[in-house]
Design a protein around this motif. Sequence first.
Motif, PDB file in Angstrom:
ATOM      1  N   GLU A 533       6.932  67.514  34.200  1.00 34.09           N
ATOM      2  CA  GLU A 533       6.358  67.630  33.073  1.00 34.09           C
ATOM      3  C   GLU A 533       5.318  68.522  33.336  1.00 34.09           C
ATOM      4  OE1 GLU A 533       5.648  64.129  30.258  1.00 34.09           O
ATOM      5  OE2 GLU A 533       5.779  63.403  32.204  1.00 34.09           O
ATOM      6  N   ALA A 534       4.607  68.462  34.614  1.00 41.00           N
ATOM      7  CA  ALA A 534       3.598  69.506  34.821  1.00 41.00           C
ATOM      8  C   ALA A 534       4.207  70.992  35.137  1.00 41.00           C
ATOM      9  CB  ALA A 534       2.845  68.982  36.072  1.00 41.00           C
ATOM     10  N   LEU A 535       5.253  70.803  35.911  1.00 43.63           N
ATOM     11  CA  LEU A 535       5.993  72.227  36.180  1.00 43.63           C
ATOM     12  C   LEU A 535       6.467  72.938  34.954  1.00 43.63           C
ATOM     13  CD1 LEU A 535       6.953  74.204  38.445  1.00 43.63           C
ATOM     14  CD2 LEU A 535       9.010  72.429  38.699  1.00 43.63           C
ATOM     15  N   ARG A 536       7.125  72.085  34.153  1.00 40.34           N
ATOM     16  CA  ARG A 536       7.500  72.785  32.922  1.00 40.34           C
ATOM     17  C   ARG A 536       6.419  73.492  32.105  1.00 40.34           C
ATOM     18  NH1 ARG A 536       7.702  68.178  28.803  1.00 40.34           N
ATOM     19  NH2 ARG A 536       5.359  68.809  28.911  1.00 40.34           N
ATOM     20  N   ASP A 537       5.243  73.036  31.997  1.00 39.08           N
ATOM     21  CA  ASP A 537       4.060  73.522  31.482  1.00 39.08           C
ATOM     22  C   ASP A 537       3.580  74.663  32.292  1.00 39.08           C
ATOM     23  OD1 ASP A 537       4.160  71.895  29.185  1.00 39.08           O
ATOM     24  OD2 ASP A 537       2.243  70.817  29.783  1.00 39.08           O
ATOM     25  N   ALA A 538       3.486  74.540  33.504  1.00 40.13           N
ATOM     26  CA  ALA A 538       2.999  75.626  34.251  1.00 40.13           C
ATOM     27  C   ALA A 538       4.019  76.560  34.118  1.00 40.13           C
ATOM     28  CB  ALA A 538       2.985  75.258  35.846  1.00 40.13           C
ATOM     29  N   GLN A 539       5.304  76.579  34.217  1.00 40.33           N
ATOM     30  CA  GLN A 539       5.977  77.513  34.104  1.00 40.33           C
ATOM     31  C   GLN A 539       6.345  78.433  32.768  1.00 40.33           C
ATOM     32  OE1 GLN A 539       9.788  75.147  35.110  1.00 40.33           O
ATOM     33  NE2 GLN A 539       9.954  76.257  37.044  1.00 40.33           N
TER      34      GLN A 539
END
Length: 930
Positions: A533-539
């Motif tokens: 989920e963190a990677l989704r937001d950062a991307q």
Amino acid sequence: MSDAAKTITDLLDEADQTPYGAQERALLDQAIALAEEAGHEELAYAARMRLVTSAKMTGDTDGMLAAFAWCLGKFDSDPIRFPSEITGADSWDLLWYFKWMASTVTGSLQFSSAQLEAVLADMDRRYTEAGVGRSGVVQSLFSSSVETGRLEDAERFRLELEALPKDDYSHCEACARSEFADYQQTIGDDAAAVALFDEIQEQRLSCGEEPEGNEADSLLPLLRLGRGEDAAAAHMRGYRAARGNPDNIAMIARHWIFCAVTGNEARGLALLERHIRDLMVDPMNDRQKFVGSCAAAVLLDAVTRAGQGSTPVRHSDDPALAPLLGDHAGPWTAADLAATFWAAADRLAAAFDARNGNDFHTRQVARSRALADERYDVPLESSTYTPVVTAEVATTEPTTAEDWLRRAGERAATGDHDGVVDAAERALAAGGRAVAADAYRVVVQALVARDQHEEAANALADRGKALRELGRDDYADIEDQIGLALYGTATAADLPAFDAAIEDARARAGQDVLADLLATRADVLGTEDRIDEALRDAQEAAALLMPVAEPTIAERQLRNHAVLHRTFLLMLSQRFEEAAGSIDDLLRDAGIGRQTRQVGLRMKAQALANQDRLDEALQAAEEALSLQVAIGDARLVLNAAGLSSQLLSDLGRDAEAAARMRFALRQAESAGITGAFTEKFRLGQYLTWSDQANEAIEVIDEVYRGESEAGAPPVALGETMLGLGTAALHGDQPGVAYGAFQRGLGHAVEAEHLPLQVGLATQLARMLVQFRDDEAIEVLDAVLERARAAGDGRSALRMLNERGLAKANLGDESAIADFDAVIAEANAAGEAWLAADATDSKARELAGAERHDEAVQCALAAADGYAASGDANAGANSEFLAAQILRGQGRADEALACYTSAIERAEAPALVERLTEQRAEYLAELGRSE
């Protein structure tokens, strides 16, 4: 014995077992106070006799003289009650002490020439009355004559000494030769001085301050005779032995001169900074001040000639040095301090010459000045490092508001929050309301980082006003809604608020607002291990900002943060190729700040390294290191150097790795950073692996001393001792290695850390086996017993296997039984590789016992076992062993088959080549062709 007498005796016994220093001195002081309070004069005498030695060994000349005078008075009053010599754990002897008194009076300007002569005459009288030999007296007359420049008298006493028989008060062989060597150097006979140095080394002569004293004195004579390698070895070995005692400052000063004349000015300056305060450790010892002043001046002149005259010399402004150097506000520069030391040397020389009635010390100063004309090419560092700092990254003072905001970002990355606020205020002054929102943003971040939340809230309110003035009500509204959670205070409890704000921002806010919210939520999700989920937001945050052609400072900061976090999360997910591409998105932007670029380059290096693209990784790491040096902050330079060094080591370039760590550690020392034990230990390892063992021993020994003083846990001390022992083995110093492994094993046992015990015991036992010492078996048995008692089967297996190897090398036939036990236990535990290794060892032992058929069978079984464990090269070596045994038995066809199979198994090119050569050689021997 009364209770008081027993207490005093116990204190003296404890002091006898305690190393010289503050703790031992406190015990003696307590014993003296109790003895005087209880009226036990004999015990007070025994304590003060010990105090003479204690004070001598710790550089307390005033205390030594006072204790000696008191004891001498008691002896004169009643020689029966207060004998000249008392014995116990050691021997304390007034007649021996006279040798120290003569040396002390000679070296202190507080005593006149008449007083010196009186001490020597009294010594002569008392030796005669006691009926002991004259050797001690003549030795003191000789030494005093050399020190005072009465060289004709010195020669006469030297000849008299050679004619005298040895007695109980003679110098030991090491000390006598050392003093004669110093005399030979003083009169200019370097060859004679070096001949005595060689005798001390070859005969392994030693004493309390030898051979390190002679090694220090012999450095220049060795250089002048063209023996640079021997001088370098003596420097490393002698300095290491001398540096632990501040009273050895005169010895250490000789090492400063060595560094000055051999092109090792940087090392010399580091040693001077480490020991400069020791020049005043004994205020009465003017000899030390004179020798140290001359040596420091020689070194600092060399530093100045090397272009570093403006370098501040750490600790040179210590108030303790004021009597020697004068008061000074802040550290002296190298050039100014050189002139000050020359002035001190001239002043001391004039005072000594006035007392002694000659110009000897003035001529010694002239000899020291003449060393500027001596130069010997003896580099101690096999590789050096100079960072490449281009004009584009060189540090310049900001001039525009944008520049100041970039500087604020750099200061934030280094943790300099005061610097952030200062840079933001300067940006406000330069850019006014146009940059106010961005300036207040970095101020809020800095205040939150300092946990000044009330002040941060006030700054956030100011930012809100600035945003609204710019027409950014959308951003101001979101920040009013979220508050400081957008600036680093957010936790999992804030996630619902972020979810709502993000939905609101999607509907009515700018892309930068949405990106800010997404990037911050990604941070929180990451800390909760919700990586996907963190990677989704950062991307998404990065994707929103990447298309912006000319981003504002705030937009660029947001984009940088999002890309860096995206890259970090990709690496955490082991998606290293994507991580490298992610960070390239950032590095393509020429407008990013230097600190951000440095962080990005380090992340790129790590991503590439995890793909085994080490050369490319190193290129990125080296650029990052140069950037960090240009920016500053010694702690971050250490971190950057650590990455470059690790990559260089992985590439087999350990000398270059050591050079970078050495450079970074010197920067850290100059910045006043203490400790850095992990980095220093790594430097020691790189030095060990690059055949610079002498320096490695010095570095790792320093780590151990520092860790011990800092109260490091036993396991850390044990690991450091393992490193020291390994370095000592590489440097062919088995005595140092033995002591290190033994001490380390003690720490590991104290920590109840079995894997470390196994590692240390293994190294210690292997070294002992080389010396055919059965203690190896005892060492291994002790750890084996502890492993079994703790139920640590793996550690027990390793020790059992190591014991078998030790027994085999010591010729003990029971080694085979140990190997059989290892094979059985390893197979039962699923330790296939270890079982194969023990089988290979058993094969070699059977071959040595000429049990050839069994040996071949075991070797082939080992080869199959290694192969099943994935170790093809070890398997090839086992099959090669079988081939060699068969060859020796004349079983040619079987031997050739084993050679062929071993070649087919081998994967390492060098091993394939060696095996192929062996097979071809055997074919030629047989007269066969392929």
